[in-house]
Design an enzyme around this catalytic site. Sequence first.
Site, short mmCIF file in Angstrom:
data_model
loop_
_atom_site.label_atom_id
_atom_site.label_comp_id
_atom_site.label_asym_id
_atom_site.label_seq_id
_atom_site.Cartn_x
_atom_site.Cartn_y
_atom_site.Cartn_z
N ARG A 44 0.83 -1.22 0.00
CA ARG A 44 0.00 0.00 0.00
C ARG A 44 0.86 1.26 0.00
O ARG A 44 0.52 2.25 0.65
CB ARG A 44 -0.96 0.03 1.19
CG ARG A 44 -1.89 -1.16 1.27
CD ARG A 44 -2.99 -1.07 0.22
NE ARG A 44 -4.05 -2.04 0.47
CZ ARG A 44 -5.27 -1.71 0.88
NH1 ARG A 44 -5.60 -0.46 1.04
NH2 ARG A 44 -6.16 -2.64 1.08
N ARG B 92 -3.61 6.66 0.34
CA ARG B 92 -4.10 7.79 1.12
C ARG B 92 -3.08 8.49 1.99
O ARG B 92 -3.34 9.56 2.50
CB ARG B 92 -5.28 7.34 1.99
CG ARG B 92 -6.53 7.11 1.21
CD ARG B 92 -7.56 6.40 2.03
NE ARG B 92 -7.06 5.09 2.44
CZ ARG B 92 -7.67 4.29 3.29
NH1 ARG B 92 -8.78 4.67 3.85
NH2 ARG B 92 -7.16 3.10 3.59
N ARG C 158 -6.80 11.66 -7.09
CA ARG C 158 -8.02 10.85 -6.88
C ARG C 158 -9.26 11.70 -6.61
O ARG C 158 -10.36 11.15 -6.56
CB ARG C 158 -7.80 9.90 -5.69
CG ARG C 158 -7.15 8.56 -5.99
CD ARG C 158 -8.03 7.63 -6.82
NE ARG C 158 -9.40 7.57 -6.34
CZ ARG C 158 -9.83 6.89 -5.29
NH1 ARG C 158 -8.99 6.15 -4.61
NH2 ARG C 158 -11.10 6.90 -4.92
N ASP D 19 -6.94 -2.98 -7.19
CA ASP D 19 -7.50 -3.56 -5.97
C ASP D 19 -7.80 -5.03 -6.26
O ASP D 19 -7.98 -5.42 -7.42
CB ASP D 19 -8.78 -2.84 -5.53
CG ASP D 19 -9.20 -3.31 -4.14
OD1 ASP D 19 -8.60 -2.85 -3.15
OD2 ASP D 19 -10.08 -4.17 -4.03
N TYR E 31 -14.91 -11.87 0.79
CA TYR E 31 -15.70 -10.71 0.35
C TYR E 31 -16.97 -11.15 -0.38
O TYR E 31 -18.04 -10.58 -0.18
CB TYR E 31 -14.86 -9.79 -0.55
CG TYR E 31 -13.84 -9.00 0.23
CD1 TYR E 31 -14.24 -7.95 1.06
CD2 TYR E 31 -12.49 -9.31 0.18
CE1 TYR E 31 -13.31 -7.24 1.81
CE2 TYR E 31 -11.55 -8.60 0.92
CZ TYR E 31 -11.97 -7.57 1.74
OH TYR E 31 -11.06 -6.88 2.49
O1 1CP Z 1 0.12 0.73 -3.46
C1 1CP Z 1 -0.41 -0.38 -3.38
O2 1CP Z 1 -0.05 -1.22 -2.53
C2 1CP Z 1 -1.50 -0.77 -4.37
C3 1CP Z 1 -2.80 -0.52 -3.85
C4 1CP Z 1 -3.76 -1.57 -3.33
C5 1CP Z 1 -3.61 -2.93 -3.03
C6 1CP Z 1 -2.36 -3.78 -3.13
C7 1CP Z 1 -5.10 -1.24 -3.07
C8 1CP Z 1 -5.68 0.10 -3.27
N1 1CP Z 1 -5.76 -2.37 -2.68
C9 1CP Z 1 -4.86 -3.41 -2.62
C10 1CP Z 1 -5.16 -4.81 -2.28
C11 1CP Z 1 -6.26 -5.11 -1.33
N2 1CP Z 1 -7.54 -4.63 -1.35
C12 1CP Z 1 -6.17 -6.04 -0.28
C13 1CP Z 1 -4.94 -6.85 0.00
C14 1CP Z 1 -3.91 -6.04 0.69
C15 1CP Z 1 -4.16 -5.77 2.15
O3 1CP Z 1 -4.41 -6.73 2.90
O4 1CP Z 1 -4.09 -4.59 2.53
C16 1CP Z 1 -7.39 -6.10 0.37
C17 1CP Z 1 -7.78 -6.94 1.56
C18 1CP Z 1 -8.27 -5.20 -0.30
C19 1CP Z 1 -9.69 -4.95 0.00
C20 1CP Z 1 -9.91 -3.51 0.24
N3 1CP Z 1 -9.98 -2.59 -0.77
C21 1CP Z 1 -10.01 -2.84 1.47
C22 1CP Z 1 -9.97 -3.50 2.85
C23 1CP Z 1 -11.34 -3.62 3.43
C24 1CP Z 1 -11.38 -4.57 4.63
O5 1CP Z 1 -11.82 -5.72 4.47
O6 1CP Z 1 -10.96 -4.15 5.73
C25 1CP Z 1 -10.18 -1.48 1.18
C26 1CP Z 1 -10.36 -0.35 2.15
C27 1CP Z 1 -10.15 -1.35 -0.25
C28 1CP Z 1 -10.23 -0.10 -1.04
C29 1CP Z 1 -8.91 0.41 -1.50
N4 1CP Z 1 -7.95 -0.33 -2.19
C30 1CP Z 1 -6.89 0.46 -2.51
C31 1CP Z 1 -7.17 1.78 -2.00
C32 1CP Z 1 -6.26 2.96 -2.18
C33 1CP Z 1 -8.43 1.72 -1.38
C34 1CP Z 1 -9.16 2.87 -0.71
C35 1CP Z 1 -10.34 3.24 -1.52
C36 1CP Z 1 -10.44 4.68 -1.89
O7 1CP Z 1 -9.45 5.40 -1.94
O8 1CP Z 1 -11.58 5.07 -2.19
#
Ligand code: 1CP
Length: 367
Positions: A50, A54, A63, A99, A174
């Site tokens: 990540r 943010r 964004r 994502d 999910y």
């Molecule tokens: O820079 C990077 O690492 C790339 C960005 C990235 C990655 C690798 C995003 C952007 N998502 C992911 C993978 C992801 N998505 C995972 C696996 C990694 C981890 O465990 O952190 C998981 C579980 C998700 C699911 C997800 N998508 C969540 C978690 C929700 C929960 O169950 O608690 C969330 C909040 C998202 C949305 C998301 N994905 C990425 C961003 C920047 C965001 C925020 C959304 C937004 O900005 O509106």
Amino acid sequence: MPTFPASPLRGGERTGTPAWEPWGVNPADSTFLRACRRQPVEHTPVWFMRQAGRSLPEYLAVREGVPMLTACATPDLIVEITMQPVRRYGVDAAIFFSDIVVPLKAIGVDLDIKPGVGPVIADPIRSPEALAVLRDLEPGDVPYVTEAIGSLVKELGEVPLIGFAGAPFTLASYLIEGGPSKNHDHTKAMMYGRPDLWHALMTRLTDITLAYLRVQAAAGASALQLFDSWVGAVAPDDYRTFVLPHTSRIFAGLADLGVPRIHFGVGTGELLGLLGEAGADVVGVDWRVPLDEAARRVGPGRALQGNLDPAILLAPWEVVAPRARDILARGRAAEGHVFNLGHGVLPSTDPDQLARLTALVHEESAR
Ligand code: 1CP
């Protein structure tokens, strides 16, 4: 607001060929890929899960007003956001901005990513009939992924690009729960109570994930990470029965590509041996198990990635630095070590902490 774009391409073209050669700059000798392959390195490579997102003001700026799934389907934005942490920190690898639910959206699953919540599924999958929505993924379903990776590989030069996907268990959670979940109750209810349906769902997700990762490698990704973020909820015997056959099939199905495969989960201390068995080249470790102990649990023939608690970065630098040094020292017990956090960067992290951490890892691990 625009929705996910229609897919103009169809068919199986471009799968299976690692594509970093055509542009003449080959990241194959990069520190990151060498560490993944357990080869000698001049310094310990570092990147952050990540690392885009943010915590970066430049991310929030691009964004603004753009929904997450729209950003994930817009090549120019994907390229810009992927490059941001590489420019700012000088990390040793980029991770493709996307994502884990993007391939599901691409094959037609009705879902959204809600700000502050995460993925939300309109019709949770809890019956055999509901599986029908999970058709095979073809390269033409994700043309924006192929296009963005092609551009990124040119822009990144010798910095390797990590492609990624969600692992079947985490995607299943999910899809079955309908959104983020603390205890994965419905998921486990299906796993224990309806094993035939569970394995049918996992088999569909395995096929989709494998196809999606192969698209990314064909487009030029030089490593692939499988995020099984929530699999730490499963006990070892259940992992062996309900999860391992599927993750093993993914790693075996990527072997011919010759790109390092990374396997990551949270809360997996008791599963590290099984994660090693699943067949990845690199096992990601969260902050709960010290890396020297993790090396013992994972066993020989694997590199490790990790494992600073992301919350430590919220403390003053004087607290961070000795913790990072300890991880570098313990990482020497592994056959290869890629420095990372134990999970993703927290949104309130000061980017300067990550800049200093990158510099510390590079300077203090120099051989
Ligand atoms: O820079 C990077 O690492 C790339 C960005 C990235 C990655 C690798 C995003 C952007 N998502 C992911 C993978 C992801 N998505 C995972 C696996 C990694 C981890 O465990 O952190 C998981 C579980 C998700 C699911 C997800 N998508 C969540 C978690 C929700 C929960 O169950 O608690 C969330 C909040 C998202 C949305 C998301 N994905 C990425 C961003 C920047 C965001 C925020 C959304 C937004 O900005 O509106």
